[in-house]
Design a protein around this motif. Structure first.
Motif, PDB file in Angstrom:
ATOM      1  N   CYS A 142      -6.874   1.286  -1.347  1.00  0.00           N
ATOM      2  CA  CYS A 142      -6.065   2.031  -2.314  1.00  0.00           C
ATOM      3  C   CYS A 142      -6.903   2.412  -3.531  1.00  0.00           C
ATOM      4  O   CYS A 142      -6.738   3.498  -4.093  1.00  0.00           O
TER       5      CYS A 142
ATOM      6  N   CYS B  13       0.818  -1.209   0.000  1.00  0.00           N
ATOM      7  CA  CYS B  13       0.000   0.000   0.000  1.00  0.00           C
ATOM      8  C   CYS B  13       0.854   1.264   0.000  1.00  0.00           C
ATOM      9  O   CYS B  13       0.532   2.239  -0.676  1.00  0.00           O
TER      10      CYS B  13
ATOM     11  N   HIS C 246      -2.398  -4.293  -7.678  1.00  0.00           N
ATOM     12  CA  HIS C 246      -2.639  -4.002  -6.264  1.00  0.00           C
ATOM     13  C   HIS C 246      -4.046  -3.450  -6.063  1.00  0.00           C
ATOM     14  O   HIS C 246      -4.766  -3.854  -5.151  1.00  0.00           O
TER      15      HIS C 246
ATOM     16  N   CYS D 250      -7.031  -4.406  -3.423  1.00  0.00           N
ATOM     17  CA  CYS D 250      -7.019  -3.545  -2.243  1.00  0.00           C
ATOM     18  C   CYS D 250      -8.042  -2.421  -2.376  1.00  0.00           C
ATOM     19  O   CYS D 250      -7.770  -1.407  -3.031  1.00  0.00           O
TER      20      CYS D 250
END
Ligand SMILES: [Zn+2]
Lengths: 218, 315
Positions: free
Chosen positions: B64, B31, B57, B61
């Motif tokens: 984020c 992150c 990512h 996530c």
């Protein structure tokens, strides 16, 4: 970019500046017309007061006019303009703090009403905002005017809460539309620092906007 | 002091700028690394490799992903804020300086070398007065010349001034001229003044009672300058126009889109939407009632009345 040398509206900033240096007044008028709104908005958001921003705008363009001979046509005009703006803002701060000192020493008894209010009124005050743009965007429709002003006021309030260094980078990027290399040159700090200031600015704006009323929580 | 610091101080551990050299393909990002890339992401400055790792990512996530979305939203919202117009006084002052400074010394004193003896304060005052008088004569003559086309930006200032002072008739005329000018130049894309001209025309046509023309101007605004111009303000204007023309369904739709475009409008337009829903319901009830009585929709006349009018040659 250089489609027509004859139509001043389509000439590059750098061409126009060179033409003005050679005595072409209309070139300057086009240049001013092109940058006036972005620069004034930048200044209002930067210093937080409409009156002060208008004064700065005039001073900056006067500096541009006087420095026309020293403008290097191989450099981009916009970073040059905003570097001049930055110096004018810093000089303005200096003058202001001197003035504030003088005032606090001598003029405590001055009629507060006649001085027209201090720094906090600034952009949120109806007198400064009502001058034109709101009316221009939404006409006489009161609901639309209110709502547009509401959104504007929220963003502007959130901006005003940023630390100065972050606000400067955010505005140089999002209003002046300078790229990060130019922002680094204008502010005199490294590229990585510029980017991390931008990141902090965005994170803080997000936080502030969530705290301020009227944002859809989703 | 200004240029002392190096351009690339090594603050960033993930090295997002050193795109070309050291990054291994498909390196997983945490992150923190993603956070550092968000600015590059906004600006489209990531390398393909970084992009792939970044997207990977974000797909896993939500936090984020939400941050990236919020930043993009803030950026768009700020960029959409309309620019502020300097006062007429400030504009006049700057242009005056440009004239006076620009004329000195090349035009007025071509023979005097730059290093020449400085003018006394008095002769300088006289010089400024002379220049001012000359300029006055020049610009009076200039404004009287009928064929000299006035530059676009100057006409825009005059139109803006007329609009700001409430002189709608004059403003309509001036913006109309600017419209013709833009049409002749095929609406240069990215021109910041085009949307202003169209929006003002829409407002002024509405004020003049020309709602069809106002809607036409808004349609052109959207068509030529894209979804960016579909802010809350223009959509509310569109909704008002539709409502005034009796296009209730279109009005309701425009109000709803205005709400979507600007969350600040959400509560304020609640009443308008409710009112339109009610009106639409009434209208359909009325249509049903008239239909049941044998009236045809549209004319509001009964079949007998229509026959009568037809026999008289009115239909
Ligand atoms: Zn994450």
């Amino acid at each position: 970019m250089e489609r027509s040398a004859h139509n001043p509206v389509e000439r590059t900033d750098e061409d126009l500046m060179a033409a003005y240096s050679g005595g072409d007044l209309e070139a300057f008028e086009v240049l001013f017309a092109r940058h006036r709104r972005a620069l004034l908005t930048f200044l209002v958001h930067r210093v937080g007061e409409r009156e002060a921003a208008e004064d700065l705008l005039q001073e900056i363009f006067l500096r541009v006019i006087r420095a026309r001979g020293s403008f290097d046509g191989r450099c981009a005009f916009r970073p040059w303009l905003y570097a001049i703006a930055r110096n004018a803002i810093i000089d303005g701060h200096r003058r202001k703090s001197v003035r504030a000192q003088v005032q606090s020493e001598s003029a405590l008894a001055v009629d507060a009403a006649s001085s027209g209010g201090g720094g906090t009124e600034g952009e949120a005050g109806p007198t400064s905002l009502d001058r034109r743009p709101a009316a221009a965007m939404v006409g006489s429709d009161p609901i639309a005017t209110l709502a547009a002003r509401d959104l504007r006021a929220r963003i502007e309030t959130a901006l005003a809460l940023l630390p100065e260094a972050q606000r400067e980078v955010f505005l140089l990027r999002e209003r002046a539309r300078l790229d990060y290399e130019h922002i680094s040159e204008v502010t005199g700090v490294g590229l990585a620092t510029v980017k991390s200031r931008m990141r902090y600015a965005l994170a803080a704006l997000r936080r502030h906007l969530e705290d301020l009323p009227e944002v859809a929580p989703e | 002091m200004k240029h002392d610091e190096p351009n690339r101080d090594p603050v960033d551990p993930t090295n997002p700028k050193g795109q070309d050299d050291s990054m291994t393909p498909h390196q997983a990002l945490d992150c923190e690394a993603v956070e550092e890339l968000l600015v590059d992401h906004l600006e489209g400055l990531m390398s393909e490799q970084q992009h792939a790792s970044f997207d990977a990512h974000l797909a896993t996530c939500p936090a984020c992903a939400e941050t990236a979305r919020a930043y993009a939203q803030i950026q768009a919202a700020y960029r959409d804020l309309p620019g502020k117009e300097p006062s007429a006084a400030a504009t006049a002052q700057v242009l005056e300086w440009a004239r006076i400074e620009g004329l000195e010394p090349e035009r007025f004193e071509p023979r005097r070398p730059r290093s020449g003896r400085p003018r006394s304060a008095r002769s300088r005052v006289r010089w400024v007065v002379n220049v001012a008088a000359g300029l006055l004569v020049f610009f009076t003559l200039f404004s009287l010349l009928p064929d000299e086309p006035e530059p676009f930006h100057r006409r825009l200032w005059r139109a803006d001034a007329a609009f700001a002072s409430g002189d709608n008739e004059r403003a309509l005329e001036l913006y109309g001229g600017l419209y013709d000018d833009l049409a002749k130049r095929s609406w240069p894309p990215g021109d910041p003044d085009g949307p202003v001209v169209l929006l003002r025309l829409a407002e002024l046509q509405r004020a003049a009672g020309e709602r069809g023309l106002a809607l036409e101007a808004l349609a052109q605004l959207h068509e030529r300058y894209g979804p960016r111009t579909q802010g809350g303000a223009t959509l509310v204007l569109e909704a008002r126009l539709h409502e005034e023309l009796g296009n209730l369904a279109a009005a309701k739709l425009a109000y709803e889109r205005a709400r979507m475009a600007d969350s600040g409008l959400w509560d304020r337009l609640e009443g308008d939407i409710a009112r339109l829903e009610q009106a639409l319901e009434q209208r359909s009830e009325e249509a049903a009632r008239l239909g049941a009585l044998g009236y045809t929709e549209g004319t509001g006349l009964s079949p007998e009345q229509q026959d009568e009018l037809r026999s008289l040659g009115y239909l």
